[in-house]
Design a protein around this motif. Sequence first.
Motif, short mmCIF file in Angstrom:
data_model
loop_
_atom_site.label_atom_id
_atom_site.label_comp_id
_atom_site.label_asym_id
_atom_site.label_seq_id
_atom_site.Cartn_x
_atom_site.Cartn_y
_atom_site.Cartn_z
N TYR A 102 0.82 -1.20 0.00
CA TYR A 102 0.00 0.00 0.00
C TYR A 102 0.87 1.27 0.00
CZ TYR A 102 -3.69 3.30 1.12
OH TYR A 102 -4.55 4.35 1.07
N LYS A 103 1.80 1.32 0.94
CA LYS A 103 2.63 2.52 1.07
C LYS A 103 3.46 2.75 -0.19
CE LYS A 103 3.24 2.17 6.06
NZ LYS A 103 4.20 1.71 7.06
N ILE A 104 3.92 1.67 -0.80
CA ILE A 104 4.77 1.81 -1.98
C ILE A 104 3.96 2.33 -3.18
CG2 ILE A 104 6.12 0.49 -3.69
CD1 ILE A 104 7.09 -1.19 -1.23
N LEU A 105 2.79 1.72 -3.39
CA LEU A 105 1.97 2.17 -4.53
C LEU A 105 1.54 3.62 -4.32
CD1 LEU A 105 -0.27 -0.92 -5.37
CD2 LEU A 105 1.88 -0.20 -6.40
N GLN A 106 1.18 3.94 -3.10
CA GLN A 106 0.73 5.30 -2.82
C GLN A 106 1.86 6.31 -3.08
OE1 GLN A 106 0.14 6.67 1.13
NE2 GLN A 106 -1.81 7.65 0.65
N LYS A 107 3.04 5.96 -2.63
CA LYS A 107 4.18 6.85 -2.81
C LYS A 107 4.50 7.05 -4.32
CE LYS A 107 8.42 8.61 -2.21
NZ LYS A 107 8.64 10.01 -1.93
#
Length: 398
Positions: A102-107
């Motif tokens: 989640y954090k990676i795609l969002q970033k």
Amino acid sequence: MVTTFEELLEKKTIFVDKTVLSPHYVPESMLFREKQLEEIMKTLTPALKGQKPRNIFLYGKTGTGKTSSIKYVLNHFNRQSQKSGSKTEMVYLNCSIYDSRYKILQKLMRPHYPELEKSGFGISYIYEKLVEKLGEDNHIIAVLDEMDMIKELSDLIYTFTRCNDEVKVGGLTLVGISNKLSFKNELDPRARSSLYENEVIFPPYDASQLKNILMQRIELGFQKESVSDAALSLISAITAQENGDARYSLKLLLKAGDVAESMGAMKIEENHVEEAKNLVEYDFASEGISRLPINHQIVLYTIAKMSIANKQKLTEGEDSYLFSGDVYDQYTKMARKVSKTPKSARWYREYINELEAMGLISTVFTSKGIRGHTRLIRIGHNPNDIIQIIEKNIGMRS
Ligand SMILES: Nc1ncnc2c1ncn2[C@@H]1O[C@H](COP(=O)(O)OP(=O)(O)OP(=O)(O)O)[C@@H](O)[C@H]1O
Ligand SMILES: [Mg+2]
């Protein structure tokens, strides 16, 4: 009397610019890494021509220049991409911060879709945006540094693969980086083959290479003639013997400079290096341990605890080795205590290999003795320090 700024400004110093000694400083040129840089650049070049490059994985022990090499490539890549009007961008993520899918795609998507600044979007929404973005013939190269910190990494890799299958043009390329050997084996086979399309190895530096790396920084960071050749050779030799970690040698150089200054010397000599070595050791163990994944830390913690208990049983002068099998049994108990599922003995052996590679423990194999063929383990640092560091890291209480 209280010091004045004037006095402090006038005080003679051997440093010119301490920032060039910081671990975050990216040097103008990376020494002894021509082959690795060329291989990475060659692999990524198709992206500048609108084709999807193969994924690539960088592996090497700590302080072998992986992060600085990829940052060097990234700077050049993005500059070139802008110049040639390509729709490709290379993005760097440190996975100790961006540690989930989640954090990676969002970033990755946030700069393109400002609404993602707000939280509360589901993963499927962000995924849709990613497909949309790539579908406009964009290429993204995501550098995932310290990749072993990502939770459920296989899921992330599938998501990336699925996304590439879905878009007809454009694509997402992964550059994974890790210093953990066991990491590769922990991935399931499909994720592994997708990630390891191309592997670049960063070997540790020897004493003469370290000396050259240090000389490059001394030129920028110190006054002329303020580091003696004997001190420089000593720093390189100590580091090469420990683990060939360039970060360690830079830290030793910086600390030796501080020690020399505090003693009123205008040149770093061997005795300053020796003094600095003691100071650097604790800091270094602490940083190194804190960057380890949880199971490595639990194994090391177990070893520290058992070493102390063992020492109390021994008479003066006796060697305090632990049996690897005993450590494994205790490790499984300790893991449950902190609500972790213990890993199998196979992983455990990998953790032991890596802790040894980092110099945190040493091991020997014996073929004789009451238990037949077995591995013996000894702790490489003060066990009390290690316990203190790990208890702080993971809130572990004995
Ligand atoms: N070949 C080199 N030339 C100049 N400086 C180097 C070189 N290799 C490493 N360094 C310096 O050593 C330090 C550590 O390097 P870096 O952070 O790239 O290591 P790393 O391989 O990413 O380590 P880790 O696995 O611990 O993250 C940095 O300050 C970097 O600038
Ligand atoms: Mg790094």
